[in-house]
Write a protein that holds these residues in place. Structure first.
Motif, mmCIF file in Angstrom:
data_model
loop_
_atom_site.group_PDB
_atom_site.id
_atom_site.type_symbol
_atom_site.label_atom_id
_atom_site.label_comp_id
_atom_site.label_asym_id
_atom_site.label_seq_id
_atom_site.Cartn_x
_atom_site.Cartn_y
_atom_site.Cartn_z
ATOM 1 N N GLY A 138 1.284 -7.931 -16.245
ATOM 2 C CA GLY A 138 1.926 -6.975 -15.337
ATOM 3 C C GLY A 138 1.715 -7.416 -13.900
ATOM 4 O O GLY A 138 0.987 -8.373 -13.624
ATOM 5 N N ASN A 139 2.353 -6.726 -12.981
ATOM 6 C CA ASN A 139 2.190 -7.049 -11.567
ATOM 7 C C ASN A 139 0.776 -6.729 -11.111
ATOM 8 O O ASN A 139 0.222 -5.696 -11.481
ATOM 9 C CB ASN A 139 3.168 -6.239 -10.717
ATOM 10 N N VAL A 140 0.224 -7.632 -10.310
ATOM 11 C CA VAL A 140 -1.064 -7.391 -9.671
ATOM 12 C C VAL A 140 -0.817 -7.041 -8.202
ATOM 13 O O VAL A 140 -1.231 -5.999 -7.720
ATOM 14 C CB VAL A 140 -2.002 -8.612 -9.796
ATOM 15 N N CYS A 141 -0.101 -7.930 -7.506
ATOM 16 C CA CYS A 141 0.209 -7.681 -6.107
ATOM 17 C C CYS A 141 1.417 -8.512 -5.693
ATOM 18 O O CYS A 141 1.858 -9.399 -6.422
ATOM 19 C CB CYS A 141 -0.984 -7.982 -5.204
ATOM 20 N N ALA A 142 1.920 -8.198 -4.508
ATOM 21 C CA ALA A 142 3.037 -8.940 -3.914
ATOM 22 C C ALA A 142 2.772 -9.064 -2.425
ATOM 23 O O ALA A 142 2.026 -8.265 -1.840
ATOM 24 C CB ALA A 142 4.356 -8.222 -4.171
ATOM 25 N N LEU A 143 3.396 -10.056 -1.816
ATOM 26 C CA LEU A 143 3.265 -10.278 -0.378
ATOM 27 C C LEU A 143 4.599 -10.034 0.309
ATOM 28 O O LEU A 143 5.650 -10.426 -0.209
ATOM 29 C CB LEU A 143 2.838 -11.718 -0.088
ATOM 30 N N LEU A 144 4.547 -9.426 1.483
ATOM 31 C CA LEU A 144 5.729 -9.256 2.306
ATOM 32 C C LEU A 144 5.312 -9.364 3.762
ATOM 33 O O LEU A 144 4.575 -8.505 4.272
ATOM 34 C CB LEU A 144 6.406 -7.908 2.064
ATOM 35 N N ALA A 145 5.769 -10.419 4.411
ATOM 36 C CA ALA A 145 5.480 -10.596 5.833
ATOM 37 C C ALA A 145 6.457 -9.754 6.643
ATOM 38 O O ALA A 145 7.668 -9.856 6.468
ATOM 39 C CB ALA A 145 5.593 -12.070 6.213
ATOM 40 N N ALA A 146 5.913 -8.882 7.492
ATOM 41 C CA ALA A 146 6.710 -8.067 8.399
ATOM 42 C C ALA A 146 6.490 -8.599 9.819
ATOM 43 O O ALA A 146 5.722 -9.534 10.023
ATOM 44 C CB ALA A 146 6.294 -6.610 8.276
ATOM 45 N N LYS A 147 7.135 -7.989 10.780
ATOM 46 C CA LYS A 147 7.059 -8.512 12.143
ATOM 47 C C LYS A 147 5.628 -8.607 12.675
ATOM 48 O O LYS A 147 5.234 -9.633 13.197
ATOM 49 C CB LYS A 147 7.908 -7.658 13.082
ATOM 50 N N GLY A 148 4.852 -7.553 12.526
ATOM 51 C CA GLY A 148 3.525 -7.550 13.115
ATOM 52 C C GLY A 148 2.372 -7.561 12.143
ATOM 53 O O GLY A 148 1.219 -7.423 12.548
ATOM 54 N N HIS A 149 2.673 -7.710 10.848
ATOM 55 C CA HIS A 149 1.604 -7.692 9.846
ATOM 56 C C HIS A 149 2.104 -8.310 8.540
ATOM 57 O O HIS A 149 3.276 -8.624 8.400
ATOM 58 C CB HIS A 149 1.124 -6.257 9.597
ATOM 59 N N VAL A 150 1.176 -8.471 7.614
ATOM 60 C CA VAL A 150 1.510 -8.876 6.244
ATOM 61 C C VAL A 150 1.140 -7.706 5.345
ATOM 62 O O VAL A 150 0.022 -7.188 5.419
ATOM 63 C CB VAL A 150 0.732 -10.140 5.811
ATOM 64 N N ASN A 151 2.098 -7.275 4.530
ATOM 65 C CA ASN A 151 1.832 -6.243 3.535
ATOM 66 C C ASN A 151 1.384 -6.896 2.239
ATOM 67 O O ASN A 151 2.032 -7.830 1.764
ATOM 68 C CB ASN A 151 3.084 -5.412 3.239
ATOM 69 N N VAL A 152 0.305 -6.397 1.692
ATOM 70 C CA VAL A 152 -0.136 -6.770 0.360
ATOM 71 C C VAL A 152 0.090 -5.530 -0.493
ATOM 72 O O VAL A 152 -0.588 -4.516 -0.310
ATOM 73 C CB VAL A 152 -1.629 -7.178 0.331
ATOM 74 N N PHE A 153 1.093 -5.578 -1.360
ATOM 75 C CA PHE A 153 1.403 -4.448 -2.220
ATOM 76 C C PHE A 153 0.545 -4.533 -3.476
ATOM 77 O O PHE A 153 0.565 -5.545 -4.177
ATOM 78 C CB PHE A 153 2.887 -4.427 -2.589
ATOM 79 N N LEU A 154 -0.193 -3.488 -3.753
ATOM 80 C CA LEU A 154 -1.082 -3.426 -4.912
ATOM 81 C C LEU A 154 -0.430 -2.562 -5.977
ATOM 82 O O LEU A 154 -0.191 -1.374 -5.747
ATOM 83 C CB LEU A 154 -2.436 -2.823 -4.507
ATOM 84 N N TYR A 155 -0.161 -3.149 -7.130
ATOM 85 C CA TYR A 155 0.514 -2.435 -8.209
ATOM 86 C C TYR A 155 -0.518 -1.783 -9.117
ATOM 87 O O TYR A 155 -0.897 -2.323 -10.151
ATOM 88 C CB TYR A 155 1.448 -3.382 -8.963
ATOM 89 N N ASP A 156 -0.978 -0.621 -8.667
ATOM 90 C CA ASP A 156 -2.084 0.026 -9.356
ATOM 91 C C ASP A 156 -1.824 1.476 -9.706
ATOM 92 O O ASP A 156 -2.699 2.136 -10.264
ATOM 93 C CB ASP A 156 -3.350 -0.078 -8.510
ATOM 94 N N GLY A 157 -0.647 1.996 -9.379
ATOM 95 C CA GLY A 157 -0.367 3.393 -9.696
ATOM 96 C C GLY A 157 -1.339 4.365 -9.055
ATOM 97 O O GLY A 157 -1.504 5.484 -9.513
ATOM 98 N N ALA A 158 -1.988 3.936 -7.984
ATOM 99 C CA ALA A 158 -2.949 4.744 -7.224
ATOM 100 C C ALA A 158 -4.152 5.176 -8.061
ATOM 101 O O ALA A 158 -4.765 6.206 -7.807
ATOM 102 C CB ALA A 158 -2.269 5.954 -6.592
ATOM 103 N N ILE A 159 -4.526 4.366 -9.063
ATOM 104 C CA ILE A 159 -5.699 4.722 -9.869
ATOM 105 C C ILE A 159 -6.917 3.848 -9.568
ATOM 106 O O ILE A 159 -8.014 4.170 -9.993
ATOM 107 C CB ILE A 159 -5.400 4.705 -11.391
ATOM 108 N N VAL A 160 -6.722 2.763 -8.834
ATOM 109 C CA VAL A 160 -7.853 1.898 -8.490
ATOM 110 C C VAL A 160 -8.568 2.508 -7.279
ATOM 111 O O VAL A 160 -7.931 2.838 -6.276
ATOM 112 C CB VAL A 160 -7.371 0.463 -8.180
ATOM 113 N N PRO A 161 -9.868 2.686 -7.358
ATOM 114 C CA PRO A 161 -10.614 3.263 -6.234
ATOM 115 C C PRO A 161 -10.500 2.399 -4.970
ATOM 116 O O PRO A 161 -10.354 1.181 -5.043
ATOM 117 C CB PRO A 161 -12.060 3.280 -6.730
#
Length: 131
Positions: free
Chosen positions: A54-77
């Motif tokens: 399954g997905n662990v994470c993804a990267l997306l570079a934005a203008k002023g930052h890098v987003n690290v998307f965490l595919y956790d369904g908001a259950i990881v502390p």
């Protein structure tokens, strides 16, 4: 750290400004450190994804930052409070990292390990249903 790099992920990272390259490369190293079996791919036409059962994470570079998307369904502390967005999102939360801040490598590594463990246990959707 040795891992099998996906050439399209290399291309994505190489196309970014140097500071974003540095962040993306460090996140890439951390996700592979979390588990050597993590694989790299491109989804949504051009975005780097890191997957293992399954997905662990993804990267997306934005203008002023890098987003690290965490595919956790908001259950990881998130005891160190590194999550910056998506708190109410049902599938993914984000850690936005700017050039001016250091990556909290221990916290991010712990989250990657927890996401991978959840993926191996059937995924966050299954785990949420069982709670």
């Amino acid at each position: 750290m040795a891992f099998e790099a996906e050439p399209r992920v290399d291309e994505y990272i190489a196309s970014l400004p140097e500071w974003q390259q540095r962040i993306c490369q460090r996140v890439r190293e951390l996700v592979h450190e979390a588990d050597p079996e993590v694989q790299e791919t491109i989804k949504r036409t051009r975005l780097p994804y890191f997957v293992l059962d399954g997905n662990v994470c993804a990267l997306l570079a934005a203008k002023g930052h890098v987003n690290v998307f965490l595919y956790d369904g908001a259950i990881v502390p998130d005891p160190e409070g590194i999550i910056t967005g998506g708190h109410d999102n049902k599938t993914a939360r984000a850690v936005a990292i700017t050039d001016a801040e250091a990556i909290n490598a221990p916290a991010l590594l712990a989250m990657f390990k927890a996401i991978i463990a959840n993926n191996r246990a059937g995924g966050w959707r299954k785990l949420k249903r069982e709670r």
